[in-house]
Design a protein around this motif. Structure first.
Motif, PDB file in Angstrom:
ATOM      1  N   ARG A 179       0.605  -1.125  -0.207  1.00 26.23           N
ATOM      2  CA  ARG A 179      -0.037   0.030   0.062  1.00 26.23           C
ATOM      3  C   ARG A 179       0.712   1.141   0.054  1.00 26.23           C
ATOM      4  N   TRP A 180       2.115   1.258   0.541  1.00 21.97           N
ATOM      5  CA  TRP A 180       2.946   2.320   0.652  1.00 21.97           C
ATOM      6  C   TRP A 180       4.305   2.080   0.340  1.00 21.97           C
ATOM      7  N   PRO A 181       4.676   1.987  -1.018  1.00 19.83           N
ATOM      8  CA  PRO A 181       5.799   1.929  -1.605  1.00 19.83           C
ATOM      9  C   PRO A 181       6.966   2.912  -1.168  1.00 19.83           C
ATOM     10  N   LEU A 182       6.437   4.072  -0.993  1.00 19.91           N
ATOM     11  CA  LEU A 182       7.616   5.209  -0.529  1.00 19.91           C
ATOM     12  C   LEU A 182       7.978   4.631   0.805  1.00 19.91           C
ATOM     13  N   ALA A 183       6.890   4.353   1.673  1.00 15.20           N
ATOM     14  CA  ALA A 183       7.097   4.134   3.267  1.00 15.20           C
ATOM     15  C   ALA A 183       8.212   2.948   3.113  1.00 15.20           C
ATOM     16  N   ALA A 184       7.954   2.148   2.374  1.00  8.99           N
ATOM     17  CA  ALA A 184       8.875   0.827   2.357  1.00  8.99           C
ATOM     18  C   ALA A 184      10.362   1.141   1.958  1.00  8.99           C
ATOM     19  N   VAL A 185      10.411   1.865   0.877  1.00  9.07           N
ATOM     20  CA  VAL A 185      11.719   2.155   0.732  1.00  9.07           C
ATOM     21  C   VAL A 185      12.512   3.157   1.788  1.00  9.07           C
ATOM     22  N   ALA A 186      11.812   3.928   2.400  1.00  9.08           N
ATOM     23  CA  ALA A 186      12.323   4.484   3.670  1.00  9.08           C
ATOM     24  C   ALA A 186      12.719   3.680   4.758  1.00  9.08           C
ATOM     25  N   ALA A 187      11.543   2.700   5.089  1.00 11.24           N
ATOM     26  CA  ALA A 187      12.018   1.868   6.077  1.00 11.24           C
ATOM     27  C   ALA A 187      13.331   0.983   6.145  1.00 11.24           C
ATOM     28  N   LEU A 188      13.266   0.631   4.776  1.00  9.91           N
ATOM     29  CA  LEU A 188      14.456  -0.456   4.470  1.00  9.91           C
ATOM     30  C   LEU A 188      15.727   0.220   4.449  1.00  9.91           C
ATOM     31  N   ALA A 189      15.731   1.498   3.916  1.00  5.88           N
ATOM     32  CA  ALA A 189      17.037   2.331   3.937  1.00  5.88           C
ATOM     33  C   ALA A 189      17.421   2.609   5.174  1.00  5.88           C
ATOM     34  N   VAL A 190      16.362   2.972   6.224  1.00  5.16           N
ATOM     35  CA  VAL A 190      16.826   2.959   7.613  1.00  5.16           C
ATOM     36  C   VAL A 190      17.397   1.845   8.097  1.00  5.16           C
ATOM     37  N   TRP A 200      13.775  -3.733  -4.693  1.00 11.39           N
ATOM     38  CA  TRP A 200      12.428  -4.265  -5.008  1.00 11.39           C
ATOM     39  C   TRP A 200      11.332  -3.245  -4.494  1.00 11.39           C
ATOM     40  N   ALA A 201      11.471  -2.412  -3.464  1.00 17.78           N
ATOM     41  CA  ALA A 201      10.626  -1.476  -3.075  1.00 17.78           C
ATOM     42  C   ALA A 201      10.729  -0.324  -4.007  1.00 17.78           C
ATOM     43  N   LEU A 202      11.941  -0.094  -4.475  1.00 16.93           N
ATOM     44  CA  LEU A 202      12.188   1.009  -5.457  1.00 16.93           C
ATOM     45  C   LEU A 202      11.400   0.685  -6.837  1.00 16.93           C
ATOM     46  N   PHE A 203      11.337  -0.605  -7.278  1.00 19.54           N
ATOM     47  CA  PHE A 203      10.756  -1.154  -8.476  1.00 19.54           C
ATOM     48  C   PHE A 203       9.038  -0.880  -8.332  1.00 19.54           C
ATOM     49  N   GLU A 204       8.905  -1.247  -7.130  1.00 23.50           N
ATOM     50  CA  GLU A 204       7.225  -1.261  -7.010  1.00 23.50           C
ATOM     51  C   GLU A 204       7.012   0.598  -6.787  1.00 23.50           C
ATOM     52  N   GLY A 220      19.099   2.770  -9.023  1.00 15.30           N
ATOM     53  CA  GLY A 220      18.855   3.339 -10.401  1.00 15.30           C
ATOM     54  C   GLY A 220      18.066   2.255 -11.206  1.00 15.30           C
ATOM     55  N   ALA A 221      18.701   1.236 -11.198  1.00 11.43           N
ATOM     56  CA  ALA A 221      18.422  -0.011 -12.102  1.00 11.43           C
ATOM     57  C   ALA A 221      16.802  -0.216 -11.934  1.00 11.43           C
ATOM     58  N   PRO A 222      16.687  -0.557 -10.783  1.00 12.11           N
ATOM     59  CA  PRO A 222      15.169  -1.075 -10.343  1.00 12.11           C
ATOM     60  C   PRO A 222      14.139   0.232 -10.730  1.00 12.11           C
ATOM     61  N   VAL A 223      14.562   1.520 -10.245  1.00 10.45           N
ATOM     62  CA  VAL A 223      13.739   2.360 -10.771  1.00 10.45           C
ATOM     63  C   VAL A 223      13.446   2.539 -12.225  1.00 10.45           C
ATOM     64  N   LEU A 224      14.548   2.539 -13.068  1.00 12.64           N
ATOM     65  CA  LEU A 224      14.533   2.370 -14.499  1.00 12.64           C
ATOM     66  C   LEU A 224      13.293   1.408 -15.054  1.00 12.64           C
ATOM     67  N   ILE A 225      13.483   0.089 -14.472  1.00 12.55           N
ATOM     68  CA  ILE A 225      12.639  -0.975 -14.857  1.00 12.55           C
ATOM     69  C   ILE A 225      11.244  -0.840 -14.349  1.00 12.55           C
ATOM     70  N   GLY A 226      11.232  -0.241 -13.210  1.00 15.43           N
ATOM     71  CA  GLY A 226       9.875   0.037 -12.790  1.00 15.43           C
ATOM     72  C   GLY A 226       8.914   1.135 -13.703  1.00 15.43           C
TER      73      GLY A 226
END
Length: 405
Positions: free
Chosen positions: A57-68, A90-94, A139-145
């Motif tokens: 439901r919250w891809p951006l929150a997932a990226v932030a949590a995993l980075a932390v 993977w969260a960046l891809f989503e 960067g690669a997951p973002v481009l693929i997404g």
């Protein structure tokens, strides 16, 4: 849609994350180099696997949590950042595949920062390599997404264009049908009504039975002309279909009585039992009931002939409306003695009626009235049966009793 497209559709997000989580669990079970993982490494990995489901439901929150988690793992002494790194990727891809606007570059910046912090010791000694690696895994997951989202947008646009083209073709067909109904059928019906009206006024009608017949023809033609005009209006403006009812539910008893009276006028003896609660039906069901009555009585008059007895029953039974029409006796009509009976045996044997409900519907042209009734009833979710019963004929149907709102 192929299985790859279904896998990367938004509704399959949970499935994708479950597969990634299973891969992570497998990595935790047997490390890639065969060594045992420390407690800190396992704790960080388990947290990363759990937080990855925020992407549902919250891809951006997932990226932030995993980075932390990845950055905090370095401070806690973790040496294996494989699971949080893959989870962040993977969260960046989503995020890139399912979100738009500033969330994507913001997520990329947060994910890159987490990747750099998780390798802080190497960043000090070899910053170029760490920055390049961080840009690669984020960067690669973002481009693929972004590519996956662009493909989904293109597929959606193609589907929308196909739907619009189909609507245009249907609208053209409806317009052509409406034009022919208006210019050909309605024109001839209007001419018949006009001529009958003139005949009633001009001709000397000494026999009251002749005037009665002319009055009936005039009323029938006028009603048919009004129905044709409403039908043409619906064909030209389909959006008016829900409000342009050919028969109002409140007027259904009157319309049914008129159909019964018309049957009696052509020589049938009609015994009618009509539930007064039919006024509660919605417009589509009310129209189906009226058409069943009209077609059934017309067929009884056509095939059984004058003097036939027709028993009509229309009852609301719980959430169903039951329709039953039985006819017997008479002196034989067109379906039995006329061209249809001699050429196709439709009226004599009734085989077509048993097979598909069309056999006893018309004269030599092979009418489709009962087939049309069957389609009308099935569209409403009901069933229709028609066939010989003893020395007569029976038409029965049931439809869901949908009440008007």
């Amino acid at each position: 849609m192929g299985w790859v497209e279904r896998l990367f559709a938004e509704r399959s997000t949970v499935l994708r994350l479950a597969l990634v989580t299973l891969a992570g669990v497998g990595y935790l079970t047997v490390a890639a180099d065969g060594r045992a993982m420390s407690t800190v490494d396992r704790t960080v990995a388990v947290l990363a696997l759990a937080l990855g489901f925020l992407s549902i439901r919250w891809p951006l929150a997932a990226v932030a949590a995993l980075a932390v988690v990845g950055g905090a793992g370095w401070f806690a002494g973790a040496h294996d950042d494989t699971v949080p790194t893959v989870g962040t990727a993977w969260a960046l891809f989503e995020l890139a595949a399912r979100r738009r606007g500033r969330q994507v570059p913001l997520g990329l910046a947060v994910g890159l920062a987490g990747s750099l912090v998780s390798d802080l010791d190497e960043l000090v000694t070899g910053p170029a390599n760490v920055v390049f690696a961080g840009l690669s895994v984020t960067g690669a997951p973002v481009l693929i997404g972004l590519y996956a989202r662009a493909l989904a947008d293109l597929n959606g646009q193609a589907a929308a264009r196909a739907a619009a083209e189909l609507d245009r073709v249907r609208a053209d067909e409806r317009t052509a049908i409406a034009r022919e109904l208006h210019d050909l059928v309605a024109h001839h019906v209007a001419s018949i009504v006009l001529r009958v009206g003139v005949a009633r006024t001009v001709l000397p009608l000494g026999d009251p039975r002749v005037r009665q017949v002319l009055d009936d023809v005039h009323a029938t033609g006028s009603g048919a002309l009004a129905d044709l005009r409403r039908l043409v209006a619906v064909l030209r403006e389909p959006r008016t279909a829900p409000t342009a009812a050919l028969v109002e539910p409140a007027a259904l008893p009157v319309a049914l009585d008129a159909a019964v009276d018309r049957g009696r006028q052509v020589g049938l003896t009609v015994e009618a039992g009509i539930d007064p609660d039919v006024t509660r039906l919605d417009a589509r069901t009310a129209l189906a009931v009226l058409r069943l009555t009209q077609e059934g009585l017309a067929n009884a008059a056509r095939h059984a002939g004058p003097g036939a007895l027709a028993a009509l029953t229309i009852r609301l039974r719980g959430d169903r409306l039951a329709f039953d029409l039985r006819s017997r006796g008479g002196h034989g009509g067109a379906g039995r003695d006329g061209d249809a009976g001699r050429d196709g045996d439709a009226g004599r044997d009734g085989d077509a009626g048993r097979d598909d409900g069309t056999g006893r519907d018309g004269a030599g042209a092979g009418g489709v009235g009962l087939a049309g009734l069957r389609e009308r009833v099935e569209v409403l979710g009901g069933e229709l049966s028609a066939g010989p019963e003893g020395d007569g004929w029976r038409l029965s149907a049931w439809v869901p009793a949908k009440e008007t709102t």
